[in-house]
Each structure stands twice: as structure tokens, then as C-alpha cells.
Design an enzyme around this catalytic site. Structure first.
Site, PDB file in Angstrom:
ATOM      1  N   GLY A  61       0.805  -1.220   0.000  1.00 34.62           N
ATOM      2  CA  GLY A  61       0.000   0.000   0.000  1.00 34.62           C
ATOM      3  C   GLY A  61       0.834   1.264   0.000  1.00 34.62           C
ATOM      4  O   GLY A  61       0.525   2.231  -0.711  1.00 34.62           O
ATOM      5  N   SER A  95      -2.280 -12.975  -4.055  1.00 31.13           N
ATOM      6  CA  SER A  95      -0.957 -13.518  -3.751  1.00 31.13           C
ATOM      7  C   SER A  95      -0.742 -14.773  -4.585  1.00 31.13           C
ATOM      8  O   SER A  95      -1.696 -15.459  -4.958  1.00 31.13           O
ATOM      9  CB  SER A  95      -0.890 -13.861  -2.270  1.00 31.13           C
ATOM     10  N   SER A  96       0.513 -15.088  -4.848  1.00 31.35           N
ATOM     11  CA  SER A  96       0.817 -16.267  -5.663  1.00 31.35           C
ATOM     12  C   SER A  96       0.443 -17.576  -4.963  1.00 31.35           C
ATOM     13  O   SER A  96       0.383 -18.624  -5.601  1.00 31.35           O
ATOM     14  CB  SER A  96       2.307 -16.290  -6.023  1.00 31.35           C
ATOM     15  N   CYS A  97       0.152 -17.524  -3.650  1.00 29.70           N
ATOM     16  CA  CYS A  97      -0.190 -18.755  -2.931  1.00 29.70           C
ATOM     17  C   CYS A  97      -1.588 -19.270  -3.287  1.00 29.70           C
ATOM     18  O   CYS A  97      -1.988 -20.338  -2.838  1.00 29.70           O
ATOM     19  CB  CYS A  97      -0.081 -18.548  -1.429  1.00 29.70           C
ATOM     20  N   TYR A 122      -5.369 -18.469   4.076  1.00 28.52           N
ATOM     21  CA  TYR A 122      -5.077 -17.193   3.397  1.00 28.52           C
ATOM     22  C   TYR A 122      -5.388 -17.307   1.905  1.00 28.52           C
ATOM     23  O   TYR A 122      -6.030 -16.422   1.322  1.00 28.52           O
ATOM     24  CB  TYR A 122      -3.605 -16.830   3.616  1.00 28.52           C
ATOM     25  N   LYS A 157      -8.141 -15.260  -0.501  1.00 30.37           N
ATOM     26  CA  LYS A 157      -7.752 -14.516  -1.702  1.00 30.37           C
ATOM     27  C   LYS A 157      -8.486 -15.023  -2.948  1.00 30.37           C
ATOM     28  O   LYS A 157      -8.882 -14.234  -3.811  1.00 30.37           O
ATOM     29  CB  LYS A 157      -6.232 -14.582  -1.899  1.00 30.37           C
ATOM     30  N   LEU A 188       7.105 -10.469  -2.596  1.00 28.63           N
ATOM     31  CA  LEU A 188       7.512  -9.063  -2.621  1.00 28.63           C
ATOM     32  C   LEU A 188       8.494  -8.745  -1.510  1.00 28.63           C
ATOM     33  O   LEU A 188       8.536  -9.428  -0.488  1.00 28.63           O
ATOM     34  CB  LEU A 188       6.271  -8.175  -2.462  1.00 28.63           C
ATOM     35  N   HIS A 229       8.485 -12.857   6.030  1.00 22.94           N
ATOM     36  CA  HIS A 229       8.719 -13.719   4.876  1.00 22.94           C
ATOM     37  C   HIS A 229      10.219 -13.991   4.712  1.00 22.94           C
ATOM     38  O   HIS A 229      11.041 -13.376   5.386  1.00 22.94           O
ATOM     39  CB  HIS A 229       8.148 -13.071   3.610  1.00 22.94           C
ATOM     40  N   ARG A 262      12.189 -19.559  -5.557  1.00 23.87           N
ATOM     41  CA  ARG A 262      11.269 -18.448  -5.374  1.00 23.87           C
ATOM     42  C   ARG A 262      11.622 -17.282  -6.293  1.00 23.87           C
ATOM     43  O   ARG A 262      12.781 -17.091  -6.651  1.00 23.87           O
ATOM     44  CB  ARG A 262      11.293 -17.948  -3.910  1.00 23.87           C
ATOM     45  N   ASP A 313       9.994 -26.643   4.133  1.00 31.16           N
ATOM     46  CA  ASP A 313      10.412 -25.970   2.897  1.00 31.16           C
ATOM     47  C   ASP A 313       9.279 -25.187   2.254  1.00 31.16           C
ATOM     48  O   ASP A 313       9.503 -24.258   1.494  1.00 31.16           O
ATOM     49  CB  ASP A 313      10.911 -27.001   1.876  1.00 31.16           C
TER      50      ASP A 313
END
Length: 308
Positions: free
Chosen positions: A17, A108-110, A137, A141, A167, A180, A210, A270
Site C-alpha cells: 500500500g 498472492s501467488s499462494c 489465506y 484470496k 515481494l 517472509h 522463489r 520448505d
């Protein structure tokens, strides 16, 4: 977006943000509304309803969320599901109810299945089982993406969804337990360097791969898409390049000038083996990232030192 338009940035104090807020200011937007979580609890339906009715924003960037790393996601499963659903339900519905011209929902990519083919194409959504540790989560999303599409289908709302990769950058979270991987490593390596320690223990085997995007590049992409993208479904935002956690740790060690050794603790989880975004859709529209990883880590480290 017209220069005089009223723009609401939800979550303006977070890493994403705040980057979007800086980008808008840089582009000459002055009518930007922000509220801290103390001023406006986005989980509170009535508070959000009152806020939208009073402020009537033209555009909304929905970057507010409850976020965290593997440990936080797996520990506070109910909180991550409930709070994220509440935030996005309240903001998206009230954006519709108050005639917002365009809303951008940040996911998010998750959201992609744990064992989805790589790189992750937008079409892989809901084609398999999610990674267990951050499933609540991810479910929230995914609901947000589907909500934007449903409001588009039923009411004609121009609500779009973007999925950033991992990010890092200014205003990142360096909490010892809840951060993270990249900021966690910056903190660990920095502290080892300051204390003249001989080694840094890195969680996991070091083999997962990643992808990392500098938050100001994400903000640039969000601004670009707010101007140029008006489609249902979702669009990935990333670099299209990844590296192993081991190589990331070595790079951070090098940038920070730490002389000790890295030790990988394979008894720790992992997570997903690989998460690389397919960004061909975004590249086709004409946007590419600018900040490479080494430069970005150096900028993030400067920010870390200035704040801690």
C-alpha cells in the site's frame, strides 16, 4: 484515472500500500484517501459502510490484508481466513454500493495449487490442492478474485484482480517469527554480522525456488494496470525469473558483507517446492520490472538499517 479523482488506498501503511501511495503521489495524484486500521477497522462492516458512504471514492486499491510467513499462516489459521474474508467482503461490496469506477484487488501467488505446473499461468487457479500451511489465506484470496468477477458479471463493476509474486522492499516486515523469507534472511544475516557470529542457520533445505519482485515495481505495475487492464479473471505480476533459497541467502550474505557460513536446517519446512509466475500476459500488455534482485536487496537493506 483522472488527476483530480478521489483514490482510496486500503492498507497504505503496509509494504504494498505504501508503495502504491508513493507511486500515485509521484504521478501527480493529490486526492488520495488513507485511513489507519485504528481510524477504520476494515473488518467492521458498519464502519466500512459509513466510510464509503461519506467519502465516495472514485477508485480503490485494495492492498489491506492480514499477512505473514509460513509460521504465522499455519498458527493463526482461523484469523487469516476470517479477517481477510471480512476485509475484502466489506470493501468490495461497498465499492459496488457507492459507484466506485474501478477497484483493484491484490491477491498472492499462494492462490495456485501446490503442485501446479511451472511457471504458474493464470488458468491454473482451482485446478488442484493448495499448500496446507497457507491454505486459509489462499482460500480468502481466491474468494476475493471470484467476488470481483461475480460483481462484474452481475452488476457490471470494473473490478480487477492482480496476483503479485513474493515481494520485498521499503516498509517490509522484519519480525523474527512472522516475516517472509527475504526480509527474515536480511535480519538474520545483519544480526550475525553485527555480533561477529560464525554462521547463520537458514530454515529448510535451501532447494525451493522463489521469485522476488521489488514492491515499488509492483506499485508501478498496479498503476499501469489500473490505466490499461479491464478484464475479468486475474493477472500475474512478477519478474518471470526465480532462484533457489540457497542462492538467495548467498546473495544477501554477499550484499550485506557477512563473512561467516550459511547452514541449512532441513528439519524445518520448505513450503512449496517452486513458485514462479508466468508473466507473459503482463509482458504482452507492455510492462516489465525495472529493479533487479541485487539492487533491490541493497535498497531494502538501507531501509532496514534506517528503521532498525
Amino acid at each position: 484515472m483522472e488527476k483530480e479523482a478521489k483514490i482510496y488506498v486500503a492498507g497504505h501503511r503496509g509494504m504494498v500500500g505504501s508503495a502504491i501511495y508513493r507511486k500515485l503521489q509521484k504521478e501527480g495524484y493529490e486526492n488520495i484517501i488513507t485511513k489507519t486500521s485504528a481510524e477504520l477497522d476494515l473488518r467492521n462492516q458498519q464502519a466500512v459502510t459509513d466510510f464509503f458512504a461519506k467519502e465516495k471514492p472514485d477508485y480503490v486499491f485494495l492492498a489491506a490484508a492480514k499477512v505473514g510467513g509460513i509460521v504465522a499462516n499455519n498458527t493463526y489459521r482461523a484469523d487469516f481466513l476470517y479477517e481477510n474474508l471480512a476485509i475484502q467482503n466489506n470493501v468490495i461490496h461497498n465499492a459496488y454500493a457507492n459507484g466506485v469506477k474501478k477497484l483493484m484487488f491484490l491477491g498472492s501467488s499462494c492462490i495456485y495449487p501446490k503442485m501446479a505446473p511451472q511457471p504458474l499461468k493464470e488458468d491454473y487457479l482451482l485446478t488442484g490442492t493448495l499448500e496446507h500451511t497457507n491454505e486459509p489465506y489462499a482460500i480468502a484470496k481466491i474468494a476475493g478474485i471470484k467476488m470481483c468477477d461475480a460483481y462484474r458479471d452481475q452488476y457490471g463493476c470494473n473490478f480487477i484482480s492482480v496476483m503479485p509474486t513474493n515481494l520485498y522492499g521499503y516498509n517490509d516486515n522484519y519480525h523474527p517469527q512472522n516475516s517472509h523469507v527475504l526480509p527474515a534472511l536480511i535480519r538474520k544475516v545483519h544480526e550475525a554480522k553485527m555480533n561477529n557470529e560464525k554462521e547463520v542457520v537458514v530454515w529448510g533445505s535451501g532447494s525451493p525456488m522463489r521469485e522476488f519482485l521489488f514492491a515499488d515495481d509492483l506499485a508501478d505495475a498496479c498503476y499501469f494496470l489500473m490505466q490499461n487492464y479491464n478484464e475479468p479473471h486475474l493477472i500475474n505480476i512478477g519478474t518471470g525469473h526465480d532462484l533457489t533459497i540457497k542462492d538467495l541467502a548467498l546473495l544477501i550474505k554477499d550484499v550485506l558483507g557477512f563473512e561467516g557460513e550459511l547452514v541449512f536446517d532441513a528439519s524445518k519446512p520448505d513450503g512449496t517446492p517452486r513458485k514462479l509466475m508466468d508473466v507473459s500476459k503482463l509482458h504482452h500488455l507492455g510492462w516489465k520490472h525495472k529493479v533487479e534482485l541485487r539492487e533491490g536487496i541493497a535498497l531494502a537493506y538501507q531501509d532496514f538499517e534506517s528503521r532498525y
